[in-house]
Design an enzyme around this catalytic site. Structure first.
Site, mmCIF file in Angstrom:
data_model
loop_
_atom_site.group_PDB
_atom_site.id
_atom_site.type_symbol
_atom_site.label_atom_id
_atom_site.label_comp_id
_atom_site.label_asym_id
_atom_site.label_seq_id
_atom_site.Cartn_x
_atom_site.Cartn_y
_atom_site.Cartn_z
ATOM 1 N N CYS B 163 0.804 -1.225 0.000
ATOM 2 C CA CYS B 163 0.000 0.000 0.000
ATOM 3 C C CYS B 163 0.836 1.273 0.000
ATOM 4 O O CYS B 163 0.286 2.373 0.029
ATOM 5 C CB CYS B 163 -0.970 -0.047 1.174
ATOM 6 S SG CYS B 163 -2.094 -1.451 1.011
ATOM 7 N N GLU B 307 -0.715 7.279 13.166
ATOM 8 C CA GLU B 307 -0.236 8.285 12.222
ATOM 9 C C GLU B 307 -0.225 9.662 12.890
ATOM 10 O O GLU B 307 0.690 10.466 12.666
ATOM 11 C CB GLU B 307 -1.115 8.303 10.959
ATOM 12 C CG GLU B 307 -0.526 9.200 9.878
ATOM 13 C CD GLU B 307 -1.231 9.070 8.536
ATOM 14 O OE1 GLU B 307 -2.279 8.385 8.473
ATOM 15 O OE2 GLU B 307 -0.746 9.671 7.568
#
Lengths: 414, 406
Positions: B163, B307
């Site tokens: 990804c 994140e």
């Protein structure tokens, strides 16, 4: 480029049916030993006559210890073991890796087509709720690299290259560029491929396999007049590619210098011999330019040829296009005559063989070569190994679908 | 000094439509490309939504190859490449084919070939093997199809970096141009909607039942998607000499590996931080120079939180004010295409001075206290944008784009 900025190879790790370490592998190649044996991993039409270069007794626990290897599929295990051996051979110990991140660039053609097929098959038969998360993690094509990085704590750049039989060599070139650009200091680079029913039967359907069941008289012998196809193999090979500066700082022996590499593509993807030959010639020219060398500087070639009727011919014509009449006498070896077509691992195995050849002054032969194809301009091909003083060698890889890559290695100055 | 590399063409095939203008307009409008899955029957799955490319007809994009000769991911890639080259206005004119190359990324290659194989096996046909698994399945055929269709004979590479593959491809293509190995590189990513991917993410419990809500307190997961994006890259000097429209410069990139877990990110975001810092160092800029982040933002509970942690470690307190949106809220997670599409978004944000929103955002999450540009696009002077992508195998890739001086 100063000596300190050079990209060097300081160690190799291999998993092959012929040997578990590079020196023994090279001895076997020089002795002309073939890894081909009757298939046992799976059943194929033709029964016991089907042959492949299969790893019959591969046990990852011999290298990795009594640990749970279930999270790794066969490709992941091959890569992880080869990495362990390459790290040991190059002196990149756990302590050194704790201080300096090691990168990993792995070539593979399929990842594991077996894992992906099995995962989908289970979802279809048992239902999607019954697939295993561990298997899903291994369906991505970079899974073997990810598993290898986890196992050995490789936190530097990590990448995976595909490309069929060019992948392993592309990985080494990619690694050399990482070192040159300073993105990495030390990179494990090479390739891996497993033998499995899915890929074997697929190549067989295309009539590309040249074992006895297909009526081949010679078996899979590169550049031989009677060649009728290739034999599949499996294995892994990883080279430690690092800056000369890092190698010198820890007094690591330098096995070879990576001088340069080049890539090209044949947009006709093999349908036109001239186009294919020109693509290989461009890749070789790009590698020479990258290395600052000329065609006359190449002393030997480690070829991609595997016994394929058309593939070997395209490679020979490409060498002729690159070297002109010089190609006719150029010493050339083709280790797929003994290791089979190991796809993603092949480029790394070809490179490793050439690195050893430069160091020892012996070029392996092309096992089984009986009568060289008269159409091919390669009088430098021999069945037996021979003594030869070589400073530099060229590795060529040609894919099934237009990919070509070339790389030049050099014997280190004494 | 190393040469600058710029983006002069953008080709997009996404669940929101095809072509740069359409996709950008719909992204800025906060449109959704998520719908019930049509590629296969989802009755056996607990979830049913996906980001498919609807009504895709490959025929108009193919001149040399037969569309049916390649799988769906390759078709999507070829279409995006054709659009990118058209967008780059004559970029290949008077260029020798060997001076142009291709680097593509993917997660799964052509998984539909395996699906077809298994369907035949279960129907009692196919035990003798399936040639397509050697000729149509291996992922390098995607970059090969683009090069064969467009007659590009230069360096060709396929990077299956899951990804994060689009970012990997862009970085590698930039290096080819800087090293002078080619004059033009097509770089991007492609993946086709696949029941294999869907089954895997469903089994992980990672798929949201309705929609993708990155950074929302009630986020329930990602939505698998498909698509392709290709960028035309060339050295700035060449682009200017031919009078090309320049969308943005690729200023630098960074790659790292978590070496922690195959499918879960590092708990402190170590690998993501290393990739961002390397990209900043490669670009030669400080974190404060970055004015927009295209977040990986998949919409899963853990990923968005990690994140956020990683962004805070790199950008400090400013992370809370730094616009960081996720277009995965609109098109789902298009796998290997995702970061290639998001690279195009960064370039367009720079050129258009607007950034796309994160849609479906309702309730703030204290663990994700970023400015995710909730629900509405925003005018923003984007001088420098960073695009982050994280992948299975612990792969991390960050790319930095900036407004080109020319």
């Amino acid at each position: 480029m100063s000596q300190q900025d050079r990209v060097v190879i300081t160690g190799c790790g291999v998993v092959t049916p012929l040997a578990d370490e590079p020196q023994a592998l090279f001895d076997a190649l020089c002795a002309g030993r073939s890894a081909l044996r009757p298939l046992t991993l799976f059943a194929a039409a033709g029964g016991g006559r089907r042959r492949a270069a299969e790893l019959t007794d591969f046990d990852p626990r011999r290298d990795l210890g009594k640990v749970n290897v279930r999270p790794l599929d066969r490709v992941g295990r091959l890569a992880t073991v080869a990495a362990r051996r390459a790290l040991a051979a190059s002196g990149w110990t756990d302590e050194r890796r704790a201080e300096h991140d090691v990168a990993l660039v792995l070539g593979t053609m399929f990842g594991s087509v077996r894992t992906v097929t099995g995962f989908d098959h289970r979802a279809l038969t048992a239902g999607p709720s019954y697939v295993k998360p561990l298997d899903f993690a291994n369906t991505v094509i970079n899974a073997a690299a990810g598993q290898t990085a986890i196992w050995h704590g490789l936190r530097g750049v990590s990448s995976t290259l595909a490309g069929g039989p060019t992948a392993g060599l592309q990985a080494i070139g990619y690694a050399a560029d990482l070192v040159r650009s300073g993105r990495a200091g030390a990179v494990l680079a090479g390739g891996v491929e497993e033998l499995c029913a899915e890929s074997f039967l697929a190549f067989d359907r295309h009539g590309l396999l040249g074992d006895a069941a297909n009526g081949s008289r010679s078996g899979p012998v590169p550049f031989d007049a009677r060649r009728a196809g290739f034999a599949l193999g499996e294995g892994a090979a990883l080279l430690m590619v690092e800056s000369a500066r890092l190698a010198a700082a820890r007094d690591a022996p330098v096995l070879a210098v990576v001088r340069g590499h080049g890539s090209a593509f044949d947009p006709r993807r093999g349908d036109d011999e001239g186009s294919a030959a020109r693509a290989l010639a461009r890749a070789i020219a790009a590698a020479l330019a990258d290395a600052g060398l000329e065609a006359g500087d190449v002393d030997a070639v480690s070829a991609s040829a595997n016994g394929s009727v058309s593939g070997d011919r395209r490679e020979a014509l490409g060498l002729l296009a690159a070297f002109g009449d010089g190609a006719r006498e150029l010493p050339i070896t083709a280790v797929k005559s003994m290791l089979g077509e190991t796809l993603g691992a092949a480029g790394a195995l070809q490179t490793l063989a050439l690195v050893e050849a430069l160091a020892r002054g012996v070029l392996p032969g092309i096992a089984g070569l009986g009568s060289l194809d008269d159409d091919l301009p390669l009088a430098g091909a021999r069945a037996a190994s021979r003594r030869l003083d070589m400073a530099r060698g060229l590795v060529t890889t040609t894919g099934f679908d237009g990919n070509v890559h070339a790389l030049i290695v050099e014997r280190p100055a004494p | 000094m190393r040469p600058s590399v710029v983006i002069t063409g953008i080709g997009l095939i996404t669940p929101l439509g095809s072509g740069r203008e359409t996709v950008w307009r719909r992204l800025l409008a906060g449109a959704s490309g998520i719908a019930d899955v049509t590629a296969f029957d989802t009755a056996a799955y607990p979830v049913h939504r996906g980001g498919e490319v609807k009504d895709f007809d490959p025929a108009p994009y193919f001149e040399r190859l037969a569309p049916a000769s390649v799988g769906r991911a390759s078709q999507l890639a070829v279409a995006a490449a054709r659009l990118a080259v058209a967008d780059a206005g004559g970029v290949l004119d008077e260029l020798a084919p060997e001076r142009a190359g291709v680097v593509m990324g993917t997660t799964s290659g052509e998984p539909r070939e395996i699906e077809r194989h298994n369907d035949r096996l279960l129907a009692g046909d196919g035990a003798a093997g399936d040639g397509a698994l050697a000729s149509r399945y291996p992922c390098h055929v995607i970059a090969g199809a683009v090069a064969a269709e467009l007659d590009l004979a230069g360096p060709n590479a396929m990077i299956p970096a899951a990804c994060a593959a689009g970012n990997y491809a862009i970085g590698h293509a930039v290096d080819q141009l800087r090293a002078g190995r080619a004059d033009v590189m097509l770089a991007g990513g492609a993946d086709a909607f696949s029941r294999i991917t869907y089954a895997g993410f469903a089994r992980l419990g990672a798929i949201a039942p309705e929609c993708c809500q990155p950074f929302d307190r009630d986020r329930k997961g990602m939505i698998p998607g498909e698509g392709a994006a290709v960028l035309v890259l060339e050295r700035a000097a060449r682009a200017r000499a031919r009078g090309a429209r320049i969308w943005a410069e690729v200023q630098g990139y960074g790659l790292s590996c978590d070496a922690h877990h195959m499918t879960a990110a590092h708990p402190r975001g170590d690998g993501a931080v290393r990739a961002m810092r390397q990209a900043l160092a490669d670009a030669g800029i400080e974190p404060r120079a970055v004015s927009y982040v295209s977040a990986h933002g998949t919409g899963t509970a853990i990923n968005d939180r990690l994140e956020t942690t990683a962004l805070k470690r790199v950008f400090g307190p400013r992370a809370r004010r730094l616009p960081a949106s996720s277009i995965k809220s609109m098109i789902g997670h298009t796998m290997g295409a995702a970061s290639a599409i998001e690279a195009a978004v960064c370039a367009l944000a720079i050129a258009d001075r607007r950034v796309p929103p994160t849609i479906n955002f309702r309730r703030p999450d204290p663990d994700c206290d970023l400015d995710c540009v909730p629900n509405e696009a925003r005018e923003l002077e984007v001088a420098v944008a960073m695009s982050n992508a994280y992948a299975f195998g612990g792969y991390n890739a960050s790319v930095i784009f900036r407004r080109s001086d020319g």
